[in-house]
Design an enzyme around this catalytic site. Sequence first.
Site, PDB file in Angstrom:
ATOM      1  N   CYS A  50     -15.539 -55.034 -27.167  1.00 36.42           N
ATOM      2  CA  CYS A  50     -16.425 -54.152 -27.929  1.00 36.42           C
ATOM      3  C   CYS A  50     -17.887 -54.461 -27.668  1.00 36.42           C
ATOM      4  CB  CYS A  50     -16.117 -54.230 -29.427  1.00 36.42           C
ATOM      5  SG  CYS A  50     -16.301 -55.879 -30.124  1.00 36.42           S
TER       6      CYS A  50
ATOM      7  N   CYS B 212     -22.304 -40.873 -46.373  1.00 32.36           N
ATOM      8  CA  CYS B 212     -22.479 -41.255 -44.980  1.00 32.36           C
ATOM      9  C   CYS B 212     -21.784 -40.203 -44.128  1.00 32.36           C
ATOM     10  CB  CYS B 212     -21.892 -42.634 -44.698  1.00 32.36           C
ATOM     11  SG  CYS B 212     -21.900 -43.093 -42.937  1.00 32.36           S
TER      12      CYS B 212
END
Length: 392
Positions: A350, A165
Amino acid sequence: MPEALDWTDRVLELEVGPIAHGGHCVARFGEGPGRVVFVRHTLPGERVRAVVTEDGGGAFCRADTIAVLRAAPGRVDPPCVWARAGGCGGCDLQHATPAAQRALKTAVVREQLHRLAGIDADVEVEELPGGPLGWRQRVRLAVDDEGRAGLRAHRSHEVLPIADCLLAPPGSLPPVLAEAFPPGAEIEVAVDADGAQHVDRGDGAGGPLVQWAAGREWRLSPGTFWQVHPALADILAEVVGEWAAAPRGGTAWDLYGGVGLFAAVLAGQVGPGGAVTVVESSRRSVEDGRAALADLPQVSWQVGRVERVLGGLTGSPDVVVADPPRKGLGRAMVDALCGRAPDRVVHVACDPAALARDVALFADRGYRLAQLRAFDAFPMTHHMECVALLTR
Protein backbone atom coordinates in the site's frame (compact mmCIF):
# COMPACT_ATOMS: atom_id res chain seq x y z
CA MET A 1 25.67 28.66 14.38
CA PRO A 2 23.04 30.26 12.09
CA GLU A 3 19.58 30.83 13.51
CA ALA A 4 17.04 28.22 12.44
CA LEU A 5 14.46 29.32 9.92
CA ASP A 6 10.82 29.48 10.90
CA TRP A 7 8.44 30.53 8.15
CA THR A 8 5.28 29.37 9.95
CA ASP A 9 2.25 31.46 8.88
CA ARG A 10 4.27 33.18 6.16
CA VAL A 11 2.47 33.50 2.81
CA LEU A 12 4.56 32.52 -0.22
CA GLU A 13 3.93 32.84 -3.93
CA LEU A 14 5.14 29.63 -5.57
CA GLU A 15 5.72 28.03 -8.95
CA VAL A 16 4.68 24.44 -8.32
CA GLY A 17 6.83 21.56 -9.47
CA PRO A 18 6.24 17.79 -9.62
CA ILE A 19 4.01 15.66 -7.43
CA ALA A 20 5.78 13.92 -4.55
CA HIS A 21 4.93 10.86 -2.51
CA GLY A 22 2.60 11.91 0.30
CA GLY A 23 -0.08 13.98 -1.41
CA HIS A 24 1.85 17.22 -1.92
CA CYS A 25 3.79 18.89 -4.72
CA VAL A 26 7.33 20.25 -4.57
CA ALA A 27 8.07 23.96 -4.94
CA ARG A 28 11.10 26.11 -4.14
CA PHE A 29 11.25 29.58 -2.70
CA GLY A 30 14.17 31.99 -2.49
CA GLU A 31 17.33 32.75 -4.39
CA GLY A 32 19.43 30.12 -6.15
CA PRO A 33 18.05 26.62 -5.76
CA GLY A 34 15.72 27.97 -3.09
CA ARG A 35 14.26 26.24 -0.08
CA VAL A 36 11.98 23.25 -0.66
CA VAL A 37 8.31 23.76 0.12
CA PHE A 38 5.97 20.76 0.20
CA VAL A 39 2.62 22.29 -0.72
CA ARG A 40 -0.83 20.66 -0.62
CA HIS A 41 -4.01 21.35 -2.60
CA THR A 42 -2.11 22.21 -5.76
CA LEU A 43 -1.06 20.59 -9.05
CA PRO A 44 2.21 20.52 -11.01
CA GLY A 45 2.63 23.60 -13.20
CA GLU A 46 0.40 25.88 -11.14
CA ARG A 47 1.27 29.22 -9.61
CA VAL A 48 -0.25 29.53 -6.16
CA ARG A 49 -0.26 31.54 -2.99
CA ALA A 50 0.34 29.25 0.00
CA VAL A 51 0.61 29.67 3.76
CA VAL A 52 3.35 27.83 5.64
CA THR A 53 1.73 25.47 8.13
CA GLU A 54 4.75 23.64 9.53
CA ASP A 55 8.43 24.56 9.68
CA GLY A 56 11.02 22.64 11.64
CA GLY A 57 13.80 24.95 10.54
CA GLY A 58 15.48 22.44 8.25
CA ALA A 59 15.84 22.13 4.50
CA PHE A 60 12.08 22.17 3.87
CA CYS A 61 8.77 23.41 5.19
CA ARG A 62 5.12 22.51 4.56
CA ALA A 63 2.40 24.76 3.18
CA ASP A 64 -1.27 24.78 2.16
CA THR A 65 -2.56 26.49 -0.97
CA ILE A 66 -4.87 29.40 -0.20
CA ALA A 67 -5.19 30.90 -3.70
CA VAL A 68 -4.60 29.59 -7.23
CA LEU A 69 -3.08 32.27 -9.43
CA ARG A 70 -2.63 30.05 -12.49
CA ALA A 71 -4.51 26.76 -12.67
CA ALA A 72 -3.24 23.60 -14.32
CA PRO A 73 -5.31 21.37 -16.61
CA GLY A 74 -7.21 18.83 -14.56
CA ARG A 75 -8.10 21.20 -11.70
CA VAL A 76 -11.69 21.15 -10.45
CA ASP A 77 -13.53 22.54 -7.46
CA PRO A 78 -13.35 20.02 -4.58
CA PRO A 79 -16.79 18.50 -3.90
CA CYS A 80 -16.19 18.62 -0.13
CA VAL A 81 -15.89 21.90 1.79
CA TRP A 82 -13.34 20.33 4.17
CA ALA A 83 -10.88 19.56 1.31
CA ARG A 84 -9.01 22.84 1.75
CA ALA A 85 -6.24 24.57 3.67
CA GLY A 86 -6.67 23.80 7.35
CA GLY A 87 -9.26 21.14 6.57
CA CYS A 88 -9.56 17.39 6.78
CA GLY A 89 -6.41 15.32 6.42
CA GLY A 90 -8.09 12.44 4.65
CA CYS A 91 -8.29 13.73 1.07
CA ASP A 92 -5.28 15.13 -0.79
CA LEU A 93 -6.50 15.26 -4.39
CA GLN A 94 -10.14 16.37 -4.50
CA HIS A 95 -9.04 19.40 -6.51
CA ALA A 96 -8.10 17.15 -9.47
CA THR A 97 -10.25 15.16 -11.88
CA PRO A 98 -10.20 11.39 -11.31
CA ALA A 99 -8.09 10.93 -14.45
CA ALA A 100 -5.64 13.59 -13.26
CA GLN A 101 -5.45 11.90 -9.84
CA ARG A 102 -4.49 8.60 -11.44
CA ALA A 103 -1.89 10.34 -13.60
CA LEU A 104 -0.36 11.91 -10.49
CA LYS A 105 -0.27 8.58 -8.67
CA THR A 106 1.27 6.93 -11.74
CA ALA A 107 4.02 9.56 -11.67
CA VAL A 108 4.65 8.84 -7.99
CA VAL A 109 4.94 5.06 -8.30
CA ARG A 110 7.21 5.38 -11.34
CA GLU A 111 9.42 7.94 -9.60
CA GLN A 112 9.75 5.82 -6.47
CA LEU A 113 10.74 2.73 -8.44
CA HIS A 114 13.25 4.72 -10.51
CA ARG A 115 14.83 6.49 -7.54
CA LEU A 116 14.82 3.67 -4.98
CA ALA A 117 15.11 0.55 -7.14
CA GLY A 118 16.69 1.82 -10.37
CA ILE A 119 13.75 0.47 -12.39
CA ASP A 120 11.85 2.31 -15.11
CA ALA A 121 8.48 0.57 -14.90
CA ASP A 122 5.80 1.04 -17.53
CA VAL A 123 3.00 0.97 -14.97
CA GLU A 124 -0.30 2.87 -14.94
CA VAL A 125 -2.49 3.29 -11.87
CA GLU A 126 -5.74 1.59 -12.84
CA GLU A 127 -9.27 2.81 -12.12
CA LEU A 128 -11.55 0.63 -10.01
CA PRO A 129 -15.32 0.46 -10.54
CA GLY A 130 -17.66 2.59 -8.45
CA GLY A 131 -16.45 6.13 -9.02
CA PRO A 132 -14.47 8.55 -6.83
CA LEU A 133 -17.09 9.02 -4.06
CA GLY A 134 -19.04 6.73 -1.75
CA TRP A 135 -16.50 3.90 -1.96
CA ARG A 136 -15.11 3.81 1.55
CA GLN A 137 -16.79 0.86 3.29
CA ARG A 138 -15.08 1.53 6.62
CA VAL A 139 -14.45 4.91 8.28
CA ARG A 140 -12.72 5.47 11.62
CA LEU A 141 -13.91 8.55 13.51
CA ALA A 142 -12.19 10.35 16.36
CA VAL A 143 -14.07 12.04 19.20
CA ASP A 144 -13.18 15.52 20.50
CA ASP A 145 -13.26 16.80 24.08
CA GLU A 146 -16.94 17.69 23.74
CA GLY A 147 -17.98 14.19 22.65
CA ARG A 148 -18.44 15.04 18.96
CA ALA A 149 -17.25 12.53 16.38
CA GLY A 150 -15.35 13.71 13.32
CA LEU A 151 -12.19 13.37 11.23
CA ARG A 152 -8.72 14.65 12.04
CA ALA A 153 -7.10 17.66 10.41
CA HIS A 154 -3.99 17.10 8.30
CA ARG A 155 -0.94 16.12 10.43
CA SER A 156 -2.87 17.02 13.57
CA HIS A 157 -4.78 15.53 16.47
CA GLU A 158 -7.47 18.18 16.07
CA VAL A 159 -10.89 16.63 15.43
CA LEU A 160 -13.07 18.38 12.85
CA PRO A 161 -16.78 18.00 13.72
CA ILE A 162 -17.91 17.29 10.15
CA ALA A 163 -21.51 16.71 9.08
CA ASP A 164 -20.67 13.95 6.58
CA CYS A 165 -17.86 12.43 4.49
CA LEU A 166 -18.40 12.08 0.76
CA LEU A 167 -16.10 9.07 0.57
CA ALA A 168 -18.41 7.02 2.79
CA PRO A 169 -21.56 5.34 1.43
CA PRO A 170 -24.34 7.96 1.25
CA GLY A 171 -26.33 8.23 4.45
CA SER A 172 -24.00 6.05 6.54
CA LEU A 173 -22.28 8.71 8.67
CA PRO A 174 -24.79 11.48 9.55
CA PRO A 175 -26.75 9.40 12.13
CA VAL A 176 -23.50 8.44 13.86
CA LEU A 177 -22.09 11.97 13.73
CA ALA A 178 -25.24 13.23 15.45
CA GLU A 179 -24.55 11.06 18.52
CA ALA A 180 -22.52 11.98 21.58
CA PHE A 181 -19.58 9.78 22.56
CA PRO A 182 -17.03 9.63 25.39
CA PRO A 183 -14.28 12.18 24.74
CA GLY A 184 -11.19 10.63 23.20
CA ALA A 185 -13.02 7.54 21.93
CA GLU A 186 -12.58 6.09 18.44
CA ILE A 187 -15.59 4.89 16.48
CA GLU A 188 -15.56 2.67 13.40
CA VAL A 189 -18.46 2.76 10.96
CA ALA A 190 -18.57 -0.05 8.40
CA VAL A 191 -21.00 -1.04 5.67
CA ASP A 192 -20.81 -4.66 4.57
CA ALA A 193 -21.55 -6.38 1.28
CA ASP A 194 -25.21 -6.85 2.22
CA GLY A 195 -25.58 -3.11 2.82
CA ALA A 196 -25.87 -3.54 6.59
CA GLN A 197 -24.26 -0.81 8.68
CA HIS A 198 -22.18 -1.66 11.74
CA VAL A 199 -20.97 0.83 14.36
CA ASP A 200 -18.10 -0.36 16.54
CA ARG A 201 -17.85 1.83 19.63
CA GLY A 202 -14.80 -0.05 20.88
CA ASP A 203 -16.78 -2.60 22.86
CA GLY A 204 -16.73 -5.33 20.18
CA ALA A 205 -20.52 -5.40 20.16
CA GLY A 206 -22.57 -6.01 17.06
CA GLY A 207 -22.99 -8.87 14.65
CA PRO A 208 -20.45 -10.02 12.08
CA LEU A 209 -19.82 -8.05 8.89
CA VAL A 210 -20.57 -10.09 5.79
CA GLN A 211 -18.19 -9.71 2.85
CA TRP A 212 -17.89 -11.62 -0.41
CA ALA A 213 -14.65 -12.22 -2.28
CA ALA A 214 -12.76 -15.04 -4.01
CA GLY A 215 -16.07 -16.84 -4.53
CA ARG A 216 -16.95 -17.25 -0.87
CA GLU A 217 -18.59 -15.55 2.10
CA TRP A 218 -16.52 -14.02 4.91
CA ARG A 219 -18.13 -13.25 8.26
CA LEU A 220 -15.90 -10.78 10.08
CA SER A 221 -15.84 -9.78 13.73
CA PRO A 222 -15.98 -6.04 14.51
CA GLY A 223 -12.56 -4.51 13.90
CA THR A 224 -11.22 -7.31 11.71
CA PHE A 225 -9.27 -5.94 8.76
CA TRP A 226 -10.86 -5.94 5.32
CA GLN A 227 -10.10 -3.77 2.30
CA VAL A 228 -12.08 -0.52 2.41
CA HIS A 229 -12.79 -0.37 -1.34
CA PRO A 230 -15.58 -2.83 -2.20
CA ALA A 231 -13.92 -3.96 -5.45
CA LEU A 232 -10.37 -4.35 -4.19
CA ALA A 233 -10.49 -7.69 -2.36
CA ASP A 234 -11.73 -9.56 -5.43
CA ILE A 235 -9.27 -7.82 -7.75
CA LEU A 236 -6.32 -8.53 -5.48
CA ALA A 237 -7.37 -12.16 -5.13
CA GLU A 238 -7.55 -12.46 -8.92
CA VAL A 239 -4.12 -10.90 -9.55
CA VAL A 240 -2.44 -12.80 -6.72
CA GLY A 241 -3.92 -16.07 -7.97
CA GLU A 242 -2.75 -15.42 -11.53
CA TRP A 243 0.80 -14.56 -10.53
CA ALA A 244 1.24 -17.04 -7.68
CA ALA A 245 0.50 -20.03 -9.95
CA ALA A 246 1.16 -22.43 -7.08
CA PRO A 247 1.72 -25.98 -8.41
CA ARG A 248 -0.69 -28.81 -7.70
CA GLY A 249 0.49 -30.56 -4.56
CA GLY A 250 2.88 -27.70 -3.82
CA THR A 251 3.54 -25.48 -0.82
CA ALA A 252 2.54 -21.84 -0.43
CA TRP A 253 2.94 -19.32 2.36
CA ASP A 254 0.49 -16.46 2.93
CA LEU A 255 2.34 -14.00 5.17
CA TYR A 256 0.54 -11.18 6.97
CA GLY A 257 -2.42 -13.18 5.75
CA GLY A 258 -5.33 -11.58 7.64
CA VAL A 259 -8.44 -13.73 7.33
CA GLY A 260 -6.90 -15.80 4.53
CA LEU A 261 -8.24 -14.13 1.40
CA PHE A 262 -5.16 -15.13 -0.60
CA ALA A 263 -4.91 -18.47 1.19
CA ALA A 264 -8.32 -19.38 -0.23
CA VAL A 265 -6.99 -18.85 -3.76
CA LEU A 266 -3.70 -20.65 -3.07
CA ALA A 267 -5.55 -23.60 -1.54
CA GLY A 268 -7.49 -24.08 -4.77
CA GLN A 269 -4.23 -24.12 -6.71
CA VAL A 270 -2.27 -26.59 -4.55
CA GLY A 271 -5.32 -28.83 -4.04
CA PRO A 272 -5.98 -31.30 -1.21
CA GLY A 273 -2.48 -32.75 -1.54
CA GLY A 274 -0.75 -29.41 -1.11
CA ALA A 275 -0.18 -27.13 1.85
CA VAL A 276 -0.89 -23.46 2.50
CA THR A 277 0.38 -21.83 5.67
CA VAL A 278 -1.11 -18.52 6.83
CA VAL A 279 0.88 -16.38 9.26
CA GLU A 280 -1.06 -13.57 10.93
CA SER A 281 -0.57 -11.72 14.23
CA SER A 282 -4.24 -10.90 14.89
CA ARG A 283 -5.99 -13.73 16.72
CA ARG A 284 -9.37 -12.29 15.80
CA SER A 285 -8.48 -12.39 12.10
CA VAL A 286 -7.23 -15.96 12.41
CA GLU A 287 -10.42 -17.07 14.17
CA ASP A 288 -12.55 -15.49 11.43
CA GLY A 289 -10.31 -17.00 8.75
CA ARG A 290 -10.44 -20.49 10.21
CA ALA A 291 -14.23 -20.31 10.19
CA ALA A 292 -14.35 -19.04 6.61
CA LEU A 293 -11.90 -21.67 5.30
CA ALA A 294 -13.05 -24.61 7.42
CA ASP A 295 -13.68 -26.59 4.22
CA LEU A 296 -9.99 -26.36 3.20
CA PRO A 297 -7.94 -28.76 5.37
CA GLN A 298 -4.80 -27.96 3.35
CA VAL A 299 -4.76 -24.51 5.00
CA SER A 300 -2.99 -24.25 8.36
CA TRP A 301 -2.62 -21.20 10.57
CA GLN A 302 0.22 -19.72 12.62
CA VAL A 303 -0.66 -16.92 15.04
CA GLY A 304 2.13 -14.44 15.65
CA ARG A 305 4.34 -11.81 14.11
CA VAL A 306 5.77 -12.99 10.80
CA GLU A 307 9.27 -11.95 11.90
CA ARG A 308 9.08 -14.39 14.81
CA VAL A 309 7.12 -17.22 13.20
CA LEU A 310 9.03 -17.49 9.92
CA GLY A 311 12.09 -19.15 11.43
CA GLY A 312 9.94 -22.01 12.72
CA LEU A 313 8.38 -22.82 9.34
CA THR A 314 9.92 -25.86 7.72
CA GLY A 315 10.86 -26.49 4.12
CA SER A 316 10.99 -24.25 1.08
CA PRO A 317 7.73 -22.92 -0.36
CA ASP A 318 7.05 -22.87 -4.09
CA VAL A 319 5.47 -19.42 -3.74
CA VAL A 320 5.18 -16.78 -1.06
CA VAL A 321 2.45 -14.14 -0.93
CA ALA A 322 3.29 -11.24 1.38
CA ASP A 323 1.00 -8.33 2.29
CA PRO A 324 3.06 -6.50 4.92
CA PRO A 325 2.20 -3.30 6.81
CA ARG A 326 2.87 0.10 5.23
CA LYS A 327 6.58 0.03 6.14
CA GLY A 328 7.12 -2.97 3.83
CA LEU A 329 9.16 -6.10 4.39
CA GLY A 330 12.60 -4.61 5.04
CA ARG A 331 16.04 -6.16 4.68
CA ALA A 332 15.83 -8.82 7.39
CA MET A 333 12.55 -10.22 6.09
CA VAL A 334 13.63 -10.12 2.43
CA ASP A 335 16.84 -11.94 3.35
CA ALA A 336 14.89 -14.55 5.31
CA LEU A 337 12.46 -15.17 2.46
CA CYS A 338 15.14 -15.37 -0.20
CA GLY A 339 17.00 -17.83 2.01
CA ARG A 340 14.08 -20.22 1.50
CA ALA A 341 14.43 -19.83 -2.30
CA PRO A 342 10.77 -19.68 -3.42
CA ASP A 343 10.30 -19.62 -7.18
CA ARG A 344 7.92 -16.65 -6.88
CA VAL A 345 7.10 -13.93 -4.40
CA VAL A 346 3.87 -11.95 -4.83
CA HIS A 347 4.24 -8.70 -2.90
CA VAL A 348 1.11 -6.67 -2.09
CA ALA A 349 1.91 -3.13 -0.99
CA CYS A 350 0.00 0.00 0.00
CA ASP A 351 3.07 2.25 -0.07
CA PRO A 352 5.02 2.66 -3.33
CA ALA A 353 8.19 3.84 -1.56
CA ALA A 354 8.27 0.79 0.72
CA LEU A 355 7.59 -1.45 -2.27
CA ALA A 356 10.43 0.13 -4.25
CA ARG A 357 12.85 -0.39 -1.37
CA ASP A 358 11.80 -4.03 -1.07
CA VAL A 359 12.14 -4.57 -4.84
CA ALA A 360 15.72 -3.27 -4.62
CA LEU A 361 16.46 -5.64 -1.74
CA PHE A 362 15.04 -8.60 -3.68
CA ALA A 363 17.18 -7.62 -6.68
CA ASP A 364 20.28 -7.84 -4.48
CA ARG A 365 19.27 -11.45 -3.70
CA GLY A 366 18.70 -12.46 -7.32
CA TYR A 367 14.98 -11.78 -7.75
CA ARG A 368 13.72 -9.55 -10.56
CA LEU A 369 10.53 -7.56 -10.87
CA ALA A 370 8.59 -9.57 -13.45
CA GLN A 371 5.12 -7.95 -13.20
CA LEU A 372 3.63 -4.89 -11.54
CA ARG A 373 0.11 -3.48 -11.31
CA ALA A 374 -1.20 -0.51 -9.36
CA PHE A 375 -4.80 0.31 -8.46
CA ASP A 376 -6.54 3.54 -7.50
CA ALA A 377 -8.18 1.88 -4.51
CA PHE A 378 -8.36 5.14 -2.54
CA PRO A 379 -9.75 7.85 -4.85
CA MET A 380 -9.38 11.48 -3.72
CA THR A 381 -6.36 10.53 -1.59
CA HIS A 382 -2.70 10.04 -2.49
CA HIS A 383 -2.86 6.35 -1.56
CA MET A 384 -2.85 3.40 -3.95
CA GLU A 385 -2.45 -0.38 -3.87
CA CYS A 386 0.29 -2.19 -5.79
CA VAL A 387 0.95 -5.84 -6.55
CA ALA A 388 4.41 -6.98 -7.67
CA LEU A 389 5.62 -10.37 -8.91
CA LEU A 390 9.25 -11.20 -8.13
CA THR A 391 10.87 -14.22 -9.72
CA ARG A 392 14.26 -15.89 -9.37
